[in-house]
Scaffold this motif. Structure first.
Motif, PDB file in Angstrom:
ATOM      1  N   TRP A 248       0.589  -1.215   0.126  1.00  0.00           N
ATOM      2  CA  TRP A 248       0.012   0.009  -0.017  1.00  0.00           C
ATOM      3  C   TRP A 248       0.748   1.363   0.007  1.00  0.00           C
ATOM      4  CZ3 TRP A 248      -4.941   0.027  -0.961  1.00  0.00           C
ATOM      5  CH2 TRP A 248      -5.835   1.168  -0.871  1.00  0.00           C
ATOM      6  N   PRO A 249       1.945   1.277   0.855  1.00  0.00           N
ATOM      7  CA  PRO A 249       3.037   2.676   0.749  1.00  0.00           C
ATOM      8  C   PRO A 249       3.129   2.870  -0.698  1.00  0.00           C
ATOM      9  CG  PRO A 249       3.350   1.227   2.668  1.00  0.00           C
ATOM     10  CD  PRO A 249       2.449   0.649   1.880  1.00  0.00           C
ATOM     11  N   LEU A 250       3.288   1.812  -1.545  1.00  0.00           N
ATOM     12  CA  LEU A 250       3.987   2.091  -2.804  1.00  0.00           C
ATOM     13  C   LEU A 250       2.891   2.453  -3.784  1.00  0.00           C
ATOM     14  CD1 LEU A 250       6.441  -0.754  -3.061  1.00  0.00           C
ATOM     15  CD2 LEU A 250       7.005   1.415  -2.383  1.00  0.00           C
ATOM     16  N   LYS A 251       1.830   2.502  -3.503  1.00  0.00           N
ATOM     17  CA  LYS A 251       0.418   2.644  -4.610  1.00  0.00           C
ATOM     18  C   LYS A 251       0.612   4.038  -5.073  1.00  0.00           C
ATOM     19  CE  LYS A 251      -4.425   2.925  -4.961  1.00  0.00           C
ATOM     20  NZ  LYS A 251      -4.483   2.003  -6.091  1.00  0.00           N
ATOM     21  N   ALA A 252       0.960   5.230  -4.233  1.00  0.00           N
ATOM     22  CA  ALA A 252       0.936   6.498  -4.721  1.00  0.00           C
ATOM     23  C   ALA A 252       1.866   6.783  -5.952  1.00  0.00           C
ATOM     24  CB  ALA A 252       1.048   7.387  -3.471  1.00  0.00           C
ATOM     25  N   GLY A 253       3.265   6.241  -5.686  1.00  0.00           N
ATOM     26  CA  GLY A 253       4.094   6.418  -6.822  1.00  0.00           C
ATOM     27  C   GLY A 253       4.232   5.536  -7.872  1.00  0.00           C
ATOM     28  N   THR A 254       3.133   4.606  -8.042  1.00  0.00           N
ATOM     29  CA  THR A 254       3.237   3.619  -9.174  1.00  0.00           C
ATOM     30  C   THR A 254       2.515   4.015 -10.264  1.00  0.00           C
ATOM     31  OG1 THR A 254       3.010   2.041  -7.502  1.00  0.00           O
ATOM     32  CG2 THR A 254       2.500   1.219  -9.642  1.00  0.00           C
ATOM     33  N   PRO A 255       3.489   4.038 -11.551  1.00  0.00           N
ATOM     34  CA  PRO A 255       3.000   4.579 -12.643  1.00  0.00           C
ATOM     35  C   PRO A 255       1.807   3.665 -13.226  1.00  0.00           C
ATOM     36  CG  PRO A 255       5.099   3.498 -13.150  1.00  0.00           C
ATOM     37  CD  PRO A 255       4.805   3.618 -11.715  1.00  0.00           C
ATOM     38  N   PRO A 256       0.814   4.055 -13.860  1.00  0.00           N
ATOM     39  CA  PRO A 256      -0.489   3.207 -14.233  1.00  0.00           C
ATOM     40  C   PRO A 256       0.171   2.488 -15.342  1.00  0.00           C
ATOM     41  CG  PRO A 256      -0.703   5.334 -15.248  1.00  0.00           C
ATOM     42  CD  PRO A 256       0.750   5.531 -14.148  1.00  0.00           C
ATOM     43  N   PRO A 257      -0.266   1.069 -15.543  1.00  0.00           N
ATOM     44  CA  PRO A 257      -0.086   0.238 -16.691  1.00  0.00           C
ATOM     45  C   PRO A 257      -0.160   0.795 -18.023  1.00  0.00           C
ATOM     46  CG  PRO A 257      -1.874  -0.817 -15.703  1.00  0.00           C
ATOM     47  CD  PRO A 257      -1.378   0.353 -14.848  1.00  0.00           C
ATOM     48  N   PRO A 258       0.256   0.583 -19.288  1.00  0.00           N
ATOM     49  CA  PRO A 258      -0.248   0.995 -20.453  1.00  0.00           C
ATOM     50  C   PRO A 258      -1.516   0.642 -20.793  1.00  0.00           C
ATOM     51  CG  PRO A 258       1.328  -0.814 -20.815  1.00  0.00           C
ATOM     52  CD  PRO A 258       1.245  -0.498 -19.229  1.00  0.00           C
ATOM     53  N   GLU A 259      -2.356   1.377 -21.311  1.00  0.00           N
ATOM     54  CA  GLU A 259      -3.656   1.268 -21.955  1.00  0.00           C
ATOM     55  C   GLU A 259      -3.609   0.445 -23.219  1.00  0.00           C
ATOM     56  OE1 GLU A 259      -7.726   1.441 -21.542  1.00  0.00           O
ATOM     57  OE2 GLU A 259      -6.179   2.349 -20.181  1.00  0.00           O
ATOM     58  N   PRO A 260      -4.243  -0.816 -22.915  1.00  0.00           N
ATOM     59  CA  PRO A 260      -4.119  -1.719 -24.281  1.00  0.00           C
ATOM     60  C   PRO A 260      -4.921  -1.341 -25.153  1.00  0.00           C
ATOM     61  CG  PRO A 260      -5.650  -2.668 -22.462  1.00  0.00           C
ATOM     62  CD  PRO A 260      -4.924  -1.439 -21.807  1.00  0.00           C
ATOM     63  N   GLY A 261      -4.445  -1.373 -26.504  1.00  0.00           N
ATOM     64  CA  GLY A 261      -5.400  -1.261 -27.626  1.00  0.00           C
ATOM     65  C   GLY A 261      -6.549  -2.128 -27.754  1.00  0.00           C
TER      66      GLY A 261
END
Length: 275
Positions: A248-261
């Motif tokens: 949970w402490p790492l959630k804020a700084g985690t980049p979102p996954p790429p949006e799949p086509g």
């Protein structure tokens, strides 16, 4: 159950710890007496006795973990003949066993090919991204922490059990919990058994949320036939929750996954390929 096949969430670095855990688990399984397959007749009895002795030595046993009392007699791995026929010889343990350290060794033991391959599939698909986010060292410590939480959580609920607790399921459940926290919107390709296996691409929160819900139901005893349950579902639940809390402490700084086509067909697909 849905069967995960691949996630649309590429990692930035090579998941060396994930690969090492998979390699170690496979190697230990191949070296476990009788686990990969046994012959019939007397050879089967001999392998069974060796397997019992091996598991008693290296598996985590709730009664030992909670009460810190080792049995006075354990299987020696030898076969003896009695009035009822051949059986395993019991004797005084010829080794010193640490119940706390047995949690680590038990995480690399598996009861069969299906147990091993199922665990390694989940670890391969979801472990690389969690390791990528945490880093190699922190991921290794996280994996061990989830394994300990799952094992001792199960042991507290079954303090008088003498059945061996084996497998990486508790630690891998922690990996799944961390993945759900860090990448809930990542798409996961799964196979859904419905007459045939249907391939679907679903958000991780649906796949992992459904998996956790099943474990919670099964751990309560519902949905499992009496006398057939040998899976430590409670360990899965505890490991999953531990993984969520630790990630949970790492959630804020985690980049979102790429949006799949989107999946394109016909004229639209040919237009996209031209670009």
């Amino acid at each position: 159950m849905v069967i995960p096949v691949h996630d649309v969430n590429p990692a930035r670095r090579t998941p060396y710890v994930t690969y090492a855990l998979i390699a170690a688990s496979v190697l230990v399984f191949l070296l476990t007496p009788g686990a990969a397959g046994a012959a019939g007749g007397e050879s089967h009895v001999a392998q069974l006795c060796q397997l019992h002795a091996f598991m008693d030595h290296y598996a985590a046993i709730p009664r030992e973990m909670i009460h810190h009392q080792l049995p006075k007699l354990v299987p020696t791995g030898q076969v003896g003949a009695g009035a009822a026929g051949p059986g395993c010889v019991m004797g005084v343990p010829g080794y010193d066993k640490s119940p706390a350290l047995s949690v680590v060794t038990a995480m690399f033991l598996h009861g069969g090919w299906l147990h091993l391959l199922g665990n390694m599939l989940f670890l391969l698909i979801f472990g690389n991204n969690v390791e990528d986010r945490m880093g190699h060292v922190r991921f290794a410590l996280f994996y061990l922490a989830c394994g300990y939480a799952a094992s001792y959580g199960f042991a507290l609920l079954n303090a008088d059990s003498g059945d061996p607790l084996i497998g990486a399921s508790g630690a891998i459940a922690g990996v799944l919990g961390a993945y759900l926290v860090l990448y809930p919107k990542a798409r996961v390709w799964v196979l859904v058994p419905f007459l045939v296996f249907l391939p679907l691409r679903l958000p991780a929160w649906i796949v992992l949320g459904f998996w956790f819900g099943l474990q919670a139901v099964y751990s309560s005893g519902r949905g499992v036939e009496a006398g057939t349950g040998t899976v430590a579902y409670a360990a899965h639940v505890v490991g999953f929750v531990a993984g969520m809390l630790l990630a949970w402490p790492l959630k804020a700084g985690t980049p979102p996954p790429p949006e799949p086509g989107r999946l394109l067909f016909g004229r639209r697909a040919r237009h996209r390929q031209a670009w």
